[in-house]
Enzyme design. Structure first.
Site, PDB file in Angstrom:
ATOM      1  N   LYS A   1       0.812  -1.222   0.000  1.00 13.79           N
ATOM      2  CA  LYS A   1       0.000   0.000   0.000  1.00 13.79           C
ATOM      3  C   LYS A   1       0.841   1.265   0.000  1.00 13.79           C
ATOM      4  O   LYS A   1       0.394   2.322  -0.450  1.00 13.79           O
ATOM      5  CB  LYS A   1      -0.933   0.026   1.218  1.00 13.79           C
ATOM      6  CG  LYS A   1      -0.223   0.045   2.568  1.00 13.79           C
ATOM      7  CD  LYS A   1      -1.206   0.025   3.718  1.00 13.79           C
ATOM      8  CE  LYS A   1      -0.506  -0.011   5.068  1.00 13.79           C
ATOM      9  NZ  LYS A   1       0.218  -1.282   5.304  1.00 13.79           N
TER      10      LYS A   1
ATOM     11  N   HIS B   1       1.527  -3.868  15.144  1.00 16.05           N
ATOM     12  CA  HIS B   1       2.029  -2.702  14.412  1.00 16.05           C
ATOM     13  C   HIS B   1       2.009  -1.529  15.384  1.00 16.05           C
ATOM     14  O   HIS B   1       0.936  -1.113  15.835  1.00 16.05           O
ATOM     15  CB  HIS B   1       1.158  -2.399  13.190  1.00 16.05           C
ATOM     16  CG  HIS B   1       1.804  -1.488  12.181  1.00 16.05           C
ATOM     17  ND1 HIS B   1       2.313  -0.249  12.505  1.00 16.05           N
ATOM     18  CD2 HIS B   1       2.038  -1.652  10.856  1.00 16.05           C
ATOM     19  CE1 HIS B   1       2.820   0.315  11.420  1.00 16.05           C
ATOM     20  NE2 HIS B   1       2.673  -0.519  10.411  1.00 16.05           N
TER      21      HIS B   1
ATOM     22  N   SER C   1       2.647   4.065  12.397  1.00 18.60           N
ATOM     23  CA  SER C   1       3.565   4.627  11.416  1.00 18.60           C
ATOM     24  C   SER C   1       4.420   5.724  12.043  1.00 18.60           C
ATOM     25  O   SER C   1       3.927   6.521  12.841  1.00 18.60           O
ATOM     26  CB  SER C   1       2.773   5.196  10.235  1.00 18.60           C
ATOM     27  OG  SER C   1       3.621   5.568   9.179  1.00 18.60           O
TER      28      SER C   1
ATOM     29  N   GLY D   1       6.334   0.755  10.842  1.00 14.72           N
ATOM     30  CA  GLY D   1       6.673   1.880  11.705  1.00 14.72           C
ATOM     31  C   GLY D   1       8.131   2.272  11.656  1.00 14.72           C
ATOM     32  O   GLY D   1       8.581   3.111  12.446  1.00 14.72           O
TER      33      GLY D   1
ATOM     34  N   GLU E   1       6.767  -5.733   8.319  1.00 20.45           N
ATOM     35  CA  GLU E   1       5.985  -5.164   7.219  1.00 20.45           C
ATOM     36  C   GLU E   1       6.425  -3.727   6.932  1.00 20.45           C
ATOM     37  O   GLU E   1       5.634  -2.783   7.005  1.00 20.45           O
ATOM     38  CB  GLU E   1       4.493  -5.205   7.561  1.00 20.45           C
ATOM     39  CG  GLU E   1       3.958  -6.602   7.818  1.00 20.45           C
ATOM     40  CD  GLU E   1       2.557  -6.598   8.418  1.00 20.45           C
ATOM     41  OE1 GLU E   1       1.965  -5.503   8.568  1.00 20.45           O
ATOM     42  OE2 GLU E   1       2.057  -7.690   8.752  1.00 20.45           O
ATOM     43  N   PRO E   2       7.699  -3.518   6.574  1.00 27.82           N
ATOM     44  CA  PRO E   2       8.145  -2.156   6.282  1.00 27.82           C
ATOM     45  C   PRO E   2       7.594  -1.649   4.954  1.00 27.82           C
ATOM     46  O   PRO E   2       7.482  -2.395   3.982  1.00 27.82           O
ATOM     47  CB  PRO E   2       9.671  -2.310   6.200  1.00 27.82           C
ATOM     48  CG  PRO E   2       9.857  -3.717   5.712  1.00 27.82           C
ATOM     49  CD  PRO E   2       8.757  -4.512   6.372  1.00 27.82           C
ATOM     50  N   GLY E   3       7.238  -0.388   4.905  1.00 27.12           N
ATOM     51  CA  GLY E   3       6.817   0.242   3.659  1.00 27.12           C
ATOM     52  C   GLY E   3       7.597   1.519   3.459  1.00 27.12           C
ATOM     53  O   GLY E   3       8.459   1.631   2.590  1.00 27.12           O
ATOM     54  N   ARG E   4       7.287   2.491   4.316  1.00 28.43           N
ATOM     55  CA  ARG E   4       7.943   3.798   4.263  1.00 28.43           C
ATOM     56  C   ARG E   4       9.475   3.662   4.312  1.00 28.43           C
ATOM     57  O   ARG E   4      10.190   4.400   3.638  1.00 28.43           O
ATOM     58  CB  ARG E   4       7.444   4.638   5.452  1.00 28.43           C
ATOM     59  CG  ARG E   4       7.739   6.108   5.374  1.00 28.43           C
ATOM     60  CD  ARG E   4       7.202   6.804   6.607  1.00 28.43           C
ATOM     61  NE  ARG E   4       5.770   6.630   6.773  1.00 28.43           N
ATOM     62  CZ  ARG E   4       4.857   7.353   6.146  1.00 28.43           C
ATOM     63  NH1 ARG E   4       5.224   8.294   5.307  1.00 28.43           N
ATOM     64  NH2 ARG E   4       3.572   7.136   6.356  1.00 28.43           N
TER      65      ARG E   4
ATOM     66  N   ASP F   1     -10.064  23.653  -4.595  1.00 30.04           N
ATOM     67  CA  ASP F   1     -10.464  23.377  -3.218  1.00 30.04           C
ATOM     68  C   ASP F   1      -9.565  24.155  -2.256  1.00 30.04           C
ATOM     69  O   ASP F   1      -8.335  24.093  -2.346  1.00 30.04           O
ATOM     70  CB  ASP F   1     -10.348  21.879  -2.945  1.00 30.04           C
ATOM     71  CG  ASP F   1     -10.930  21.478  -1.605  1.00 30.04           C
ATOM     72  OD1 ASP F   1     -11.199  22.361  -0.771  1.00 30.04           O
ATOM     73  OD2 ASP F   1     -11.121  20.267  -1.384  1.00 30.04           O
TER      74      ASP F   1
ATOM     75  N   TYR G   1       3.450   6.729   0.169  1.00 27.01           N
ATOM     76  CA  TYR G   1       2.068   7.213   0.167  1.00 27.01           C
ATOM     77  C   TYR G   1       1.911   8.456  -0.708  1.00 27.01           C
ATOM     78  O   TYR G   1       1.340   9.456  -0.296  1.00 27.01           O
ATOM     79  CB  TYR G   1       1.587   7.462   1.601  1.00 27.01           C
ATOM     80  CG  TYR G   1       1.646   6.204   2.427  1.00 27.01           C
ATOM     81  CD1 TYR G   1       0.701   5.194   2.262  1.00 27.01           C
ATOM     82  CD2 TYR G   1       2.682   5.989   3.336  1.00 27.01           C
ATOM     83  CE1 TYR G   1       0.779   4.015   2.983  1.00 27.01           C
ATOM     84  CE2 TYR G   1       2.762   4.808   4.055  1.00 27.01           C
ATOM     85  CZ  TYR G   1       1.798   3.836   3.880  1.00 27.01           C
ATOM     86  OH  TYR G   1       1.883   2.662   4.590  1.00 27.01           O
TER      87      TYR G   1
END
Length: 427
Positions: A68, A196, A199, A236, A273-276, A360, A388
């Protein structure tokens, strides 16, 4: 030089070519066509550097990349070639990862609350490991994927991180015994525990507390007869060297905690579960100033110099909170705007408001950047834009998101191939 990985174009840079050269080329190409479209340049070599850094700092922990965070195909393909596992949260993410040739056993379906049809799809694509945190989820899994291997996600209700997840997901320790008994009655197999901490966690001890709590739940499962052999320490992890917490500071606490509560001789498989962590620093965004407004206090001051010193400049750029800046409200202090081919430091800086391109009023990127007086048509470069951003783009108000250009150095590409070959070799 160009390379194609299952339909994805990745440019392999020769030794004397840099990412900055690529940005120059793309801006010049646009100017030749009288265009000013925003774009990303993704340095996939940064993924390789982060992976090698992970292996040095957390040798016992196998990363399952959180899709994600950045689901662009070249990113997940490079990570797949290095033998990564993948944390998927939906049918479409599972399809993306399976379709690039990743085996089902390298995927954890880590969304604790899933649609029944997505559970069936996971079963059909060979995904066995599923996360849960409540009783109703167990009944859905029993009906749609009874052979699944389950990981019980626990809450980490400590002092809140920048982005807390335990308000939405995670069972309390007091609930875990009942959930395990329910799984046993449904003849479902629980194999481990996950958590978790949230983040961008800045409290290092949260990881050690969560590992200790996981040990308690592990022992509950063993007492009930489950073969518990998977610990998932979640995400995180900081993604930039400019974060408040340095990755190695964090791992210096995680490793001893793992050795105490889950010693290597116990044979527990530890994943994360690393993403960032992997993608933040890999993307640089180039945006163009398409409009500006200068607001002065000259009406309330008779001193022209004073009015000049207190003026605010509003810049409107061609990407915003409905594009690459959507999920960055908590991390804008890490964003580093630089003026393309110019230096801020020898120029007078002003109070600045930066707006996105939509109509906006909420499309306000930041009020904290200090920028010089720029002109319409000037380019800004923003680093640390890999997490993200491209995965959360919208076309609100008819504005397309930036195009992404993927590059990797020849040295990094060769490293990927060496890692791939080593992973494919018989043990």
């Amino acid at each position: 030089m160009e390379s194609w990985i299952t339909g994805s174009k990745i440019v392999i840079l020769e030794e004397d070519v840099t990412v900055e050269n690529v940005i120059d080329q793309k801006i010049n190409e646009q100017m030749d066509r009288d265009l000013t479209d925003a774009f990303h340049v993704a340095d996939l070599g940064a993924l390789v550097d982060q992976h090698l850094r992970w292996q040095r700092a957390l040798p016992r922990v196998k990363p399952f990349y959180a899709v994600k965070c950045n689901s662009s195909k070249p990113v997940v393909q490079i990570l797949a070639q290095m033998g990564m596992g993948f944390d998927c949260a939906s049918k479409n993410e599972i399809a993306l990862i399976r379709d690039i040739g990743v085996a089902g056993e390298r995927i954890i379906y880590a969304n604790p609350c899933k649609e029944s049809s997505h559970i069936k799809y996971a079963a059909s694509r060979g995904v066995q490991i599923l996360t849960f945190d409540n009783e109703d989820e167990l009944y859905k899994i029993a009906m749609n994927h009874p052979a699944a291997k389950l990981v019980l996600r626990i809450a980490t209700n400590y002092s809140p991180p920048q982005i807390s997840l335990s308000e939405k997901f995670g069972a309390t320790i007091s609930e875990c015994g009942h959930l395990m008994e329910c799984a046993e009655a449904l003849k479902l197999d629980i194999i481990g525990v996950s958590f978790h901490v949230g983040s961008a966690c800045t409290v290092l001890e949260h990881f050690t507390h969560a590992i200790a709590d996981a040990r308690i739940v592990f022992d509950m499962g063993i007492h009930l007869g489950f073969h518990m052999d998977v610990l998932d320490i979640g995400g995180g992890f900081p993604g930039s060297r400019d974060d408040k917490v340095i990755f190695e500071e964090l791992t210096a606490l995680i490793n001893p905690a793992l050795d105490i509560y889950f010693p290597e001789e116990n044979g527990v498989k530890i994943i994360a579960e690393p993403g960032r962590y992997y993608v933040t620093s890999s993307f640089t965004l180039a945006v163009n100033i398409v409009a500006r407004r200068i607001i002065t206090n000259s009406q309330s001051s008779s001193n022209d110099e004073e009015a000049e010193n207190t003026k605010t400049i509003m810049y409107y750029i061609n990407d915003g909170v409905y594009g690459s800046f959507d999920n960055l409200s908590q991390f804008r202090d890490l964003l580093k705007p630089t003026l393309y081919k110019k230096d801020f430091h020898d120029q007078k800086l002003y109070r600045t408001r930066v707006w996105g391109p939509t109509c906006d009023a909420n499309d306000n990127i930041t009020d904290v950047w200090k920028l010089p007086e720029l002109k319409i048509g000037d380019w800004l470069l923003v680093q640390n834009m890999g997490a993200y951003t491209v995965s959360t783009l919208t076309t609100f108000n008819g504005f397309d998101g930036p195009t992404a250009h993927y590059v990797i150095s020849k040295k990094a590409w060769e490293t990927v191939q060496k890692i791939k070959k080593r992973n494919e070799s018989p043990a």
